[in-house]
Design a protein around this motif. Structure first.
Motif, PDB file in Angstrom:
ATOM      1  N   THR A  42       1.377  -1.049   0.063  1.00  0.00           N
ATOM      2  CA  THR A  42       0.223  -0.091   0.271  1.00  0.00           C
ATOM      3  C   THR A  42       0.668   1.070  -0.144  1.00  0.00           C
ATOM      4  O   THR A  42       0.292   1.973  -0.534  1.00  0.00           O
ATOM      5  CB  THR A  42      -1.403  -0.102   0.862  1.00  0.00           C
ATOM      6  OG1 THR A  42      -2.099  -1.076   0.950  1.00  0.00           O
ATOM      7  CG2 THR A  42      -1.894   0.925   1.082  1.00  0.00           C
ATOM      8  N   LEU A  46       0.641   4.089  -2.818  1.00  0.00           N
ATOM      9  CA  LEU A  46      -0.061   4.999  -2.596  1.00  0.00           C
ATOM     10  C   LEU A  46       1.406   6.529  -3.149  1.00  0.00           C
ATOM     11  O   LEU A  46       1.250   7.340  -2.859  1.00  0.00           O
ATOM     12  CB  LEU A  46       0.491   6.034  -1.565  1.00  0.00           C
ATOM     13  CG  LEU A  46      -1.385   5.014  -0.749  1.00  0.00           C
ATOM     14  CD1 LEU A  46      -1.305   4.847   0.621  1.00  0.00           C
ATOM     15  CD2 LEU A  46      -2.779   5.388  -1.887  1.00  0.00           C
ATOM     16  N   GLU A  53      -2.049   9.764   5.571  1.00  0.00           N
ATOM     17  CA  GLU A  53      -2.315   9.387   4.119  1.00  0.00           C
ATOM     18  C   GLU A  53      -2.938   7.983   4.676  1.00  0.00           C
ATOM     19  O   GLU A  53      -3.850   7.123   3.220  1.00  0.00           O
ATOM     20  CB  GLU A  53      -1.672  10.731   3.369  1.00  0.00           C
ATOM     21  CG  GLU A  53      -1.702  11.742   3.111  1.00  0.00           C
ATOM     22  CD  GLU A  53      -0.984  12.129   1.702  1.00  0.00           C
ATOM     23  OE1 GLU A  53      -0.540  13.498   1.089  1.00  0.00           O
ATOM     24  OE2 GLU A  53       0.008  11.680   1.876  1.00  0.00           O
ATOM     25  N   SER A  56      -5.508   6.777   6.723  1.00  0.00           N
ATOM     26  CA  SER A  56      -6.510   7.144   5.667  1.00  0.00           C
ATOM     27  C   SER A  56      -6.998   6.097   4.635  1.00  0.00           C
ATOM     28  O   SER A  56      -8.368   5.757   4.298  1.00  0.00           O
ATOM     29  CB  SER A  56      -6.692   8.322   5.291  1.00  0.00           C
ATOM     30  OG  SER A  56      -7.493   8.855   4.776  1.00  0.00           O
ATOM     31  N   PHE A  57      -6.424   5.929   4.153  1.00  0.00           N
ATOM     32  CA  PHE A  57      -6.576   5.278   2.746  1.00  0.00           C
ATOM     33  C   PHE A  57      -6.721   3.841   3.638  1.00  0.00           C
ATOM     34  O   PHE A  57      -7.363   3.313   2.519  1.00  0.00           O
ATOM     35  CB  PHE A  57      -5.199   4.952   2.127  1.00  0.00           C
ATOM     36  CG  PHE A  57      -5.184   3.990   0.593  1.00  0.00           C
ATOM     37  CD1 PHE A  57      -5.834   4.484  -0.722  1.00  0.00           C
ATOM     38  CD2 PHE A  57      -4.959   2.966   1.094  1.00  0.00           C
ATOM     39  CE1 PHE A  57      -6.416   3.773  -1.205  1.00  0.00           C
ATOM     40  CE2 PHE A  57      -5.051   1.956  -0.133  1.00  0.00           C
ATOM     41  CZ  PHE A  57      -5.568   2.438  -1.522  1.00  0.00           C
ATOM     42  N   VAL A 143     -10.887   2.492  -5.390  1.00  0.00           N
ATOM     43  CA  VAL A 143      -9.246   2.008  -4.745  1.00  0.00           C
ATOM     44  C   VAL A 143      -8.569   3.080  -5.972  1.00  0.00           C
ATOM     45  O   VAL A 143      -8.456   3.505  -7.142  1.00  0.00           O
ATOM     46  CB  VAL A 143      -8.630   0.711  -5.408  1.00  0.00           C
ATOM     47  CG1 VAL A 143      -7.160   0.980  -4.789  1.00  0.00           C
ATOM     48  CG2 VAL A 143      -9.414  -0.150  -4.576  1.00  0.00           C
ATOM     49  N   ILE A 145      -5.192   5.610  -6.758  1.00  0.00           N
ATOM     50  CA  ILE A 145      -4.216   5.639  -6.210  1.00  0.00           C
ATOM     51  C   ILE A 145      -3.594   6.669  -7.199  1.00  0.00           C
ATOM     52  O   ILE A 145      -3.553   6.511  -8.319  1.00  0.00           O
ATOM     53  CB  ILE A 145      -3.418   4.110  -6.023  1.00  0.00           C
ATOM     54  CG1 ILE A 145      -3.504   2.942  -7.488  1.00  0.00           C
ATOM     55  CG2 ILE A 145      -3.320   3.431  -5.165  1.00  0.00           C
ATOM     56  CD1 ILE A 145      -2.932   1.732  -7.869  1.00  0.00           C
TER      57      ILE A 145
END
Length: 153
Positions: A42, A46, A53, A56-57, A143, A145
């Protein structure tokens, strides 16, 4: 039929990764837990997020995210880099140690992509690229990104 075909390809990519991880770590303990691997994938996707961040994601609390991040920092897979714009903020940067780990998976993806370009016509490959971009940009809105960046392999 489409669902099964996609599932088969997706599963084969995952299983190849698992085979390689076990093959490489059979004589020593793997240094990333499953959850840490998810966190690293992840963070990499990102592109240098802040801890907030990332939290949060992933939909986890900032303290929980900070705990996971600190563990990954201690293991040497990420480092915290102070923001040039806001000195109170730190961005998470993936280290070469993780890039080497990640390449176990990404090198197989590259290998399969080379096989695709040899097996199919340039027109078919262009259509596949178009379709995959549409799937990513339009059909998976849950999703978001940053534009995908692939590390050097």
């Amino acid at each position: 039929m489409l669902e099964q075909a996609f599932f088969n390809v997706y599963t084969k990519f995952k299983l190849h990764f698992y085979q390689e991880i076990f093959r490489r770590f059979q004589d020593r303990e793997a240094s990333l837990t499953t959850v840490e691997t998810f966190c690293m994938e992840t963070i990499m996707a990102l592109g240098n997020p802040t801890v907030n961040e990332f939290a949060s994601f992933m939909r986890i609390s900032p303290p929980n995210a900070a705990y996971k991040v600190n563990s990954l920092v201690k293991k040497g897979y990420i480092r915290k880099v102070q923001s040039r714009e806001d000195k109170r903020e730190y961005h998470l940067e993936v280290t070469q140690k993780y890039i080497d780990y990640y390449n176990i998976s990404s090198s197989y993806i590259v290998e399969v992509m080379h096989r695709i370009t040899r097996r199919f016509s340039p027109e078919d490959c262009s259509k596949l690229i178009e379709m995959m971009n549409i799937v990513s940009r339009e059909l998976m809105p849950e999703v978001e990104i940053p534009e995908a960046r692939m590390p050097e392999i």
